[in-house]
Design a protein around this motif. Structure first.
Motif, PDB file in Angstrom:
ATOM      1  N   MET A   1     -22.884  -1.208 -11.974  1.00  0.00           N
ATOM      2  CA  MET A   1     -22.961   0.005 -12.743  1.00  0.00           C
ATOM      3  C   MET A   1     -22.597  -0.142 -14.173  1.00  0.00           C
ATOM      4  O   MET A   1     -21.677  -0.680 -14.462  1.00  0.00           O
ATOM      5  N   ILE A   2     -23.608   0.069 -14.887  1.00  0.00           N
ATOM      6  CA  ILE A   2     -23.513   0.020 -16.391  1.00  0.00           C
ATOM      7  C   ILE A   2     -23.016   1.109 -17.067  1.00  0.00           C
ATOM      8  O   ILE A   2     -23.356   2.315 -16.847  1.00  0.00           O
ATOM      9  N   LYS A   3     -22.064   1.161 -18.239  1.00  0.00           N
ATOM     10  CA  LYS A   3     -21.840   2.228 -18.940  1.00  0.00           C
ATOM     11  C   LYS A   3     -22.171   2.249 -20.323  1.00  0.00           C
ATOM     12  O   LYS A   3     -22.461   1.110 -20.950  1.00  0.00           O
ATOM     13  N   CYS A   4     -22.234   3.365 -20.806  1.00  0.00           N
ATOM     14  CA  CYS A   4     -22.597   3.759 -22.235  1.00  0.00           C
ATOM     15  C   CYS A   4     -21.351   4.011 -23.064  1.00  0.00           C
ATOM     16  O   CYS A   4     -20.197   4.552 -22.446  1.00  0.00           O
ATOM     17  N   SER A   5     -21.271   3.338 -23.948  1.00  0.00           N
ATOM     18  CA  SER A   5     -20.163   3.869 -25.144  1.00  0.00           C
ATOM     19  C   SER A   5     -20.193   5.277 -25.472  1.00  0.00           C
ATOM     20  O   SER A   5     -21.379   5.704 -25.444  1.00  0.00           O
ATOM     21  N   LYS A   6     -19.197   5.958 -25.868  1.00  0.00           N
ATOM     22  CA  LYS A   6     -19.088   7.453 -26.229  1.00  0.00           C
ATOM     23  C   LYS A   6     -20.085   7.583 -27.832  1.00  0.00           C
ATOM     24  O   LYS A   6     -20.432   8.638 -27.646  1.00  0.00           O
TER      25      LYS A   6
ATOM     26  N   GLU B   1     -20.523  -2.308 -23.499  1.00  0.00           N
ATOM     27  CA  GLU B   1     -20.961  -1.197 -22.963  1.00  0.00           C
ATOM     28  C   GLU B   1     -22.171  -0.864 -23.950  1.00  0.00           C
ATOM     29  O   GLU B   1     -22.296  -1.547 -25.107  1.00  0.00           O
ATOM     30  N   ILE B   2     -23.335  -0.171 -23.380  1.00  0.00           N
ATOM     31  CA  ILE B   2     -24.495   0.127 -23.925  1.00  0.00           C
ATOM     32  C   ILE B   2     -23.980   0.834 -25.162  1.00  0.00           C
ATOM     33  O   ILE B   2     -23.602   1.955 -25.228  1.00  0.00           O
ATOM     34  N   SER B   3     -24.761   0.572 -26.428  1.00  0.00           N
ATOM     35  CA  SER B   3     -24.410   1.003 -27.777  1.00  0.00           C
ATOM     36  C   SER B   3     -25.800   1.806 -28.151  1.00  0.00           C
ATOM     37  O   SER B   3     -25.765   2.751 -28.935  1.00  0.00           O
ATOM     38  N   SER B   4     -26.968   1.349 -27.670  1.00  0.00           N
ATOM     39  CA  SER B   4     -28.021   1.843 -28.087  1.00  0.00           C
ATOM     40  C   SER B   4     -29.262   1.525 -27.037  1.00  0.00           C
ATOM     41  O   SER B   4     -29.237   0.308 -26.216  1.00  0.00           O
ATOM     42  N   TYR B   5     -30.076   2.463 -26.885  1.00  0.00           N
ATOM     43  CA  TYR B   5     -31.430   1.908 -26.164  1.00  0.00           C
ATOM     44  C   TYR B   5     -32.692   2.686 -26.394  1.00  0.00           C
ATOM     45  O   TYR B   5     -32.570   3.734 -27.220  1.00  0.00           O
ATOM     46  N   THR B   6     -33.594   2.275 -26.248  1.00  0.00           N
ATOM     47  CA  THR B   6     -34.982   2.527 -26.768  1.00  0.00           C
ATOM     48  C   THR B   6     -35.917   2.778 -25.270  1.00  0.00           C
ATOM     49  O   THR B   6     -35.537   2.253 -24.303  1.00  0.00           O
TER      50      THR B   6
END
Length: 235
Positions: free
Chosen positions: A1-6, A225-230
């Motif tokens: 389970m991957i998580k995004c940062s706030k 944690e994921i900080s950005s994505y495209t």
């Protein structure tokens, strides 16, 4: 389970048309998947009571969850759509079995494997109805799941997951009709340094022949944690 940062940021998507060769290749592959899922439906239709009896016999403990109705299997969904699709959540686990107000009941065997899932309707009511029951079948590095409706005990949804060294590589889900799939979805995950760096999301509609693909690329912070994505869309 991957998580995004706030402070996770989403960058503008790019659109690129699929080439004719790409369309032919992918639609051909998905047509093979269509036949594969139809054959699985024919094989396992009529086996609801057998699979249910096996699950009841092997159930060792249960967990309950609320929310996540937009995702296959709620909290324990193999999909990562809650990360990159707005307003989609996998919900949350509950500390104990409540008298009412839960959407999912998960059954685990003595080895800790999830073997069945019941999805409920009327979550806020005193009396809840079971919408469907899902059974999971483990084979080597793969997991086959069959979702039966509770009206005529027929298969409405089939999914398959493929793992390599314990990491999910490919997740496929088919919404079933009588002799074809209404829709087939595929998520393929690419890993870099044990983190998911890319996800390819593909959808195919067998009845219309429509196909499209989205590629998500992720960047991580120091907390993994994921900080950005495209996202790049191809159709």
């Amino acid at each position: 389970m991957i998580k995004c940062s706030k402070k996770c940021r989403w960058f503008a998507q790019e659109c690129n048309p699929l080439t004719e060769q790409e369309v032919l290749s992918e639609t051909g592959r998905f047509e093979q998947l269509n036949h594969h899922f139809v054959s699985l439906q024919k094989k396992y239709n009529g086996k609801f009571h057998e699979l249910n009896a096996t699950a009841e016999k092997n159930a060792h403990r249960f967990e309950y969850a609320k929310g996540g109705e937009l995702m296959h299997r709620g909290f324990y969904s193999p999909s990562s759509e809650d990360v990159f699709v707005g307003n989609v959540s996998r919900g949350r686990l509950l500390n104990s079995m409540p008298k009412k107000g839960y959407g999912y009941e998960y059954a685990f065997d003595s080895c800790g494997k999830l073997i069945a899932c019941k999805k409920y309707s009327n979550v806020s009511a005193l009396s809840q109805d079971i919408d469907n029951i899902e059974f999971l079948i483990y084979e080597n590095e793969g997991v086959l799941s069959l979702i039966y409706n509770t009206i005529d005990k027929r298969i409405d949804v089939i999914s398959e997951c493929y793992y390599v060294d314990g990491r999910l590589q490919k997740y496929q889900l088919a919404i079933m009709l009588d002799d074809t799939c209404a829709e087939i979805k595929e998520e393929e995950s690419i890993y870099t340094n044990d983190l998911i760096s890319e996800i390819y999301l593909k959808r195919y509609m067998p009845m219309s022949g429509d196909f499209y693909e989205e590629k998500y690329s992720f960047s991580y912070n120091d907390q993994k944690e994921i900080s950005s994505y495209t996202v790049m869309v191809k159709q």
